[in-house]
Motif scaffolding. Structure first.
Motif, PDB file in Angstrom:
ATOM      1  N   LEU A   1       0.811  -1.215   0.000  1.00  0.00           N
ATOM      2  CA  LEU A   1       0.000   0.000   0.000  1.00  0.00           C
ATOM      3  C   LEU A   1       0.845   1.265   0.000  1.00  0.00           C
ATOM      4  N   LYS A   2       2.161   1.128  -0.171  1.00  0.00           N
ATOM      5  CA  LYS A   2       3.022   2.303  -0.169  1.00  0.00           C
ATOM      6  C   LYS A   2       2.728   3.159  -1.394  1.00  0.00           C
ATOM      7  N   ASN A   3       2.550   4.456  -1.127  1.00  0.00           N
ATOM      8  CA  ASN A   3       2.263   5.430  -2.178  1.00  0.00           C
ATOM      9  C   ASN A   3       0.963   5.111  -2.926  1.00  0.00           C
ATOM     10  N   LYS A   4       0.046   4.421  -2.256  1.00  0.00           N
ATOM     11  CA  LYS A   4      -1.260   4.128  -2.843  1.00  0.00           C
ATOM     12  C   LYS A   4      -2.317   5.028  -2.203  1.00  0.00           C
ATOM     13  N   THR A   5      -3.447   5.120  -2.878  1.00  0.00           N
ATOM     14  CA  THR A   5      -4.582   5.902  -2.376  1.00  0.00           C
ATOM     15  C   THR A   5      -5.764   4.963  -2.182  1.00  0.00           C
ATOM     16  N   VAL A   6      -6.304   4.944  -0.957  1.00  0.00           N
ATOM     17  CA  VAL A   6      -7.406   4.050  -0.605  1.00  0.00           C
ATOM     18  C   VAL A   6      -8.623   4.899  -0.246  1.00  0.00           C
ATOM     19  N   LEU A   7      -9.731   4.620  -0.907  1.00  0.00           N
ATOM     20  CA  LEU A   7     -10.995   5.298  -0.623  1.00  0.00           C
ATOM     21  C   LEU A   7     -11.812   4.435   0.325  1.00  0.00           C
ATOM     22  N   VAL A   8     -12.318   5.042   1.400  1.00  0.00           N
ATOM     23  CA  VAL A   8     -13.156   4.352   2.382  1.00  0.00           C
ATOM     24  C   VAL A   8     -14.519   5.018   2.369  1.00  0.00           C
ATOM     25  N   THR A   9     -15.538   4.290   1.924  1.00  0.00           N
ATOM     26  CA  THR A   9     -16.899   4.827   1.955  1.00  0.00           C
ATOM     27  C   THR A   9     -17.530   4.512   3.306  1.00  0.00           C
ATOM     28  N   GLY A  10     -18.485   5.351   3.688  1.00  0.00           N
ATOM     29  CA  GLY A  10     -19.078   5.191   5.019  1.00  0.00           C
ATOM     30  C   GLY A  10     -18.086   5.507   6.115  1.00  0.00           C
ATOM     31  N   ALA A  11     -17.172   6.474   5.864  1.00  0.00           N
ATOM     32  CA  ALA A  11     -16.064   6.739   6.793  1.00  0.00           C
ATOM     33  C   ALA A  11     -16.533   7.352   8.100  1.00  0.00           C
ATOM     34  N   ASN A  12     -17.735   7.908   8.132  1.00  0.00           N
ATOM     35  CA  ASN A  12     -18.224   8.473   9.381  1.00  0.00           C
ATOM     36  C   ASN A  12     -19.067   7.474  10.171  1.00  0.00           C
ATOM     37  N   GLY A  13     -19.170   6.250   9.683  1.00  0.00           N
ATOM     38  CA  GLY A  13     -19.860   5.214  10.439  1.00  0.00           C
ATOM     39  C   GLY A  13     -18.942   4.561  11.454  1.00  0.00           C
ATOM     40  N   ARG A  14     -19.493   3.651  12.216  1.00  0.00           N
ATOM     41  CA  ARG A  14     -18.694   3.009  13.260  1.00  0.00           C
ATOM     42  C   ARG A  14     -17.570   2.150  12.674  1.00  0.00           C
ATOM     43  N   LEU A  15     -17.888   1.353  11.660  1.00  0.00           N
ATOM     44  CA  LEU A  15     -16.857   0.510  11.070  1.00  0.00           C
ATOM     45  C   LEU A  15     -15.941   1.311  10.147  1.00  0.00           C
ATOM     46  N   GLY A  16     -16.506   2.195   9.314  1.00  0.00           N
ATOM     47  CA  GLY A  16     -15.687   2.953   8.380  1.00  0.00           C
ATOM     48  C   GLY A  16     -14.666   3.839   9.061  1.00  0.00           C
ATOM     49  N   SER A  17     -15.047   4.471  10.177  1.00  0.00           N
ATOM     50  CA  SER A  17     -14.091   5.319  10.899  1.00  0.00           C
ATOM     51  C   SER A  17     -12.952   4.498  11.481  1.00  0.00           C
ATOM     52  N   MET A  18     -13.236   3.265  11.916  1.00  0.00           N
ATOM     53  CA  MET A  18     -12.169   2.408  12.439  1.00  0.00           C
ATOM     54  C   MET A  18     -11.253   1.919  11.320  1.00  0.00           C
ATOM     55  N   VAL A  19     -11.803   1.719  10.128  1.00  0.00           N
ATOM     56  CA  VAL A  19     -10.971   1.353   8.983  1.00  0.00           C
ATOM     57  C   VAL A  19      -9.992   2.480   8.671  1.00  0.00           C
ATOM     58  N   CYS A  20     -10.472   3.728   8.694  1.00  0.00           N
ATOM     59  CA  CYS A  20      -9.591   4.871   8.456  1.00  0.00           C
ATOM     60  C   CYS A  20      -8.496   4.944   9.513  1.00  0.00           C
ATOM     61  N   ARG A  21      -8.847   4.728  10.739  1.00  0.00           N
ATOM     62  CA  ARG A  21      -7.852   4.763  11.815  1.00  0.00           C
ATOM     63  C   ARG A  21      -6.792   3.693  11.599  1.00  0.00           C
ATOM     64  N   TYR A  22      -7.211   2.485  11.273  1.00  0.00           N
ATOM     65  CA  TYR A  22      -6.246   1.391  11.096  1.00  0.00           C
ATOM     66  C   TYR A  22      -5.321   1.673   9.914  1.00  0.00           C
ATOM     67  N   LEU A  23      -5.839   2.204   8.845  1.00  0.00           N
ATOM     68  CA  LEU A  23      -5.005   2.523   7.687  1.00  0.00           C
ATOM     69  C   LEU A  23      -3.975   3.598   8.031  1.00  0.00           C
ATOM     70  N   LEU A  24      -4.404   4.648   8.715  1.00  0.00           N
ATOM     71  CA  LEU A  24      -3.488   5.739   9.034  1.00  0.00           C
ATOM     72  C   LEU A  24      -2.396   5.301   9.992  1.00  0.00           C
ATOM     73  N   ARG A  25      -2.733   4.492  10.973  1.00  0.00           N
ATOM     74  CA  ARG A  25      -1.743   4.110  11.988  1.00  0.00           C
ATOM     75  C   ARG A  25      -0.776   3.047  11.489  1.00  0.00           C
ATOM     76  N   ASN A  26      -1.212   2.173  10.593  1.00  0.00           N
ATOM     77  CA  ASN A  26      -0.383   1.036  10.187  1.00  0.00           C
ATOM     78  C   ASN A  26       0.218   1.171   8.796  1.00  0.00           C
ATOM     79  N   TYR A  27      -0.254   2.117   8.015  1.00  0.00           N
ATOM     80  CA  TYR A  27       0.294   2.331   6.669  1.00  0.00           C
ATOM     81  C   TYR A  27       0.575   3.818   6.503  1.00  0.00           C
ATOM     82  N   PRO A  28       1.683   4.298   7.076  1.00  0.00           N
ATOM     83  CA  PRO A  28       1.946   5.751   7.071  1.00  0.00           C
ATOM     84  C   PRO A  28       2.243   6.329   5.698  1.00  0.00           C
ATOM     85  N   ASP A  29       2.511   5.466   4.704  1.00  0.00           N
ATOM     86  CA  ASP A  29       2.800   5.963   3.360  1.00  0.00           C
ATOM     87  C   ASP A  29       1.594   5.863   2.430  1.00  0.00           C
TER      88      ASP A  29
END
Length: 478
Positions: free
Chosen positions: A151-179
């Motif tokens: 996932l380095k230098n990739k762009t990932v779109l998360v739909t439903g990002a303000n939901g309970r599961l979508g917001s946690m997906v965003c958190r996991y991506l940011l913390r574990n894939y800093p690039d």
């Protein structure tokens, strides 16, 4: 002469006195008397001069009244030069040529060489024929190669990002894939709505910053105006919030979906119209969903038409980057035409047509397993029917995009722990009453939403899940 540089001049004068005496100069006695008077009238460092002169006179054999008793000019001169040598190249050259008998010097060097040879022989005899054991070199640990980050230098779109599961997906991506750049798509209803980004802001840690609220009468241009603002702190560096981009979108609008998917490499689809198995407008009396249902009842369903719109936008966005790979895949597919049917060709060559060899999975659909909830009828179809329709669109209508379908078990954040092992298994079709026990066992499967978010992100980089539909759970309850 002595007072200017007493230490150095004392040595020079004492040496000259000794050499004068060794040469039997008639003025030696007068020189010594003058020197003695100069020393006797001085104090401090001058007393050291007297010691050097007495030492030289003792060597020369003149102790009493500086009167010579024994006269050995050559020996005295040699003694004086050994006590007070001059560190010059001239003296070194004289020492090299001072040997009276070259044959005697040659014999001495020969004896020294024989002695050295004898010492070497004795040392070899003591050691014997045993090989010398040297300590074995300590092997240096090899540095493990850094794991490749797909996932380095990739762009990932998360739909439903303000939901309970979508917001946690965003958190996991940011913390574990800093690039990795994360595009968080939140639901847009209109300016009249009160929906905000509270859940997303909380999950990604944006609320951990230092905030300031200005006075109510302050203008917008003044520092800390009436609008509150937050600044990131040093502890928030690991949150990688600089990689987060929030966009508002109506997933039922194909034009908006085509816009937000530009430049996107992968999509994790978490948006849904349902809260468990009931529509959100019914279960939570959500004004935003009620407004959308009343204003445009024929727009469709997020779990069906929304999935189709996002897949269509993603396909169009990725086509421009993969013409060369697509041509190669079509050439390979043509060579398989004699041995396989059209459907097999489409599955073998078309599934990864728009993906590079090192690209992550293009589309991860987060769905619900058939055994998680009971069915629920809505004006647009049953709960299970809508979910299966979205899965069918993902699997068959866009074969050029790689996909993974995750049928999540029932979410339980209260009684199911986090960080458990994620279990996956293909869905099972049950027929007859003899499978009721197995159905009952599968209804007990549970998963914490944080583990579900981890499973969704891992599906992007897990090649074994490409093109598959699996059920996901971590624990059983009840």
């Amino acid at each position: 002469f002595l007072r200017t540089r007493p230490g150095k001049n004392c040595l020079k004068l004492a040496r000259n006195v000794a050499i004068l005496h060794s040469d039997s100069s008639p003025s030696l006695r007068s020189h010594l008397r003058v020197l003695f008077r100069a020393v006797s009238n001085s104090s401090g460092i001058m007393t050291g001069i007297c010691k050097w002169l007495l030492l030289s006179s003792c060597i020369l054999g003149h102790v009493e009244s500086f009167t010579p008793s024994i006269h050995h000019p050559p020996a005295a001169a040699a003694a004086a030069r050994s006590l007070f040598p001059r560190r010059t190249n001239r003296n070194r050259i004289r020492a090299l040529h001072s040997t009276s008998d070259p044959e005697e010097e040659s014999a001495r060097l020969k004896r020294k060489a024989d002695r050295i040879r004898e010492e070497i022989r004795s040392l070899e005899k003591a050691l014997g024929d045993k090989p010398i054991r040297r300590p074995a070199p300590v092997p240096q640990p090899k540095k493990a190669p850094e794991a490749a980050n797909p996932l380095k230098n990739k762009t990932v779109l998360v739909t439903g990002a303000n939901g309970r599961l979508g917001s946690m997906v965003c958190r996991y991506l940011l913390r574990n894939y800093p690039d990795t750049e994360v595009v968080a798509a939140v639901h847009y209803v209109g300016e009249a709505t009160t929906r905000g980004y509270g859940r997303l802001s909380y999950e990604v840690g944006a609320e951990d910053g230092v905030g300031q609220i200005g006075a109510i009468w302050s203008s917008d241009e003044e520092p800390g105006g009436y609008n509150a603002y937050f600044e990131a702190t040093e502890e928030m560096k690991s949150y990688n919030l600089q990689n987060l981009r929030v966009v508002e979108v109506e997933l039922l609008d194909p034009i908006q979906c085509g816009t937000i998917t530009e430049g996107v490499d992968s999509v994790i689809y978490c948006a849904t119209d349902f809260n468990d198995n009931k529509p959100r407008a019914v279960s939570g009396l959500n004004a935003a969903f009620l407004f959308r249902a009343i204003a445009a009842p024929d727009k469709g369903r997020v779990d069906v038409e929304g999935v189709m719109n996002v897949l269509g936008g993603l396909k169009n966005a990725k086509q421009g980057k993969s013409w060369e790979r697509r041509n190669n895949a079509m050439a390979n597919a043509a060579s398989m035409a004699a041995a396989a049917g059209e459907e097999e060709i489409r599955r073998a060559s078309g599934a990864n047509m728009l993906d590079g060899p090192d690209d992550p999975t293009s589309f991860v659909l987060v769905s619900s397993s058939a055994q998680s909830f009971k069915d629920f009828e809505t004006p647009f179809g049953s709960f299970h029917g809508i979910k299966r329709e979205g899965e069918r669109i993902t699997e068959f209508d866009f074969p050029s995009l790689s996909h993974s379908i995750l049928q999540m078990s029932r979410f339980d954040d209260n009684f199911v722990q986090e960080d458990l092992n994620v279990n996956t298994a293909p869905p099972i079709q049950f027929n007859g009453e003899e499978d009721q026990d197995r159905v009952l066992e599968m209804t007990k499967r549970r998963i914490n939403r944080r583990d579900a978010a981890r499973a969704a992100v891992d599906a992007l980089v897990d090649s074994s899940l490409k093109g598959k539909t699996v059920q996901v759970w971590t624990d059983t309850r009840g």
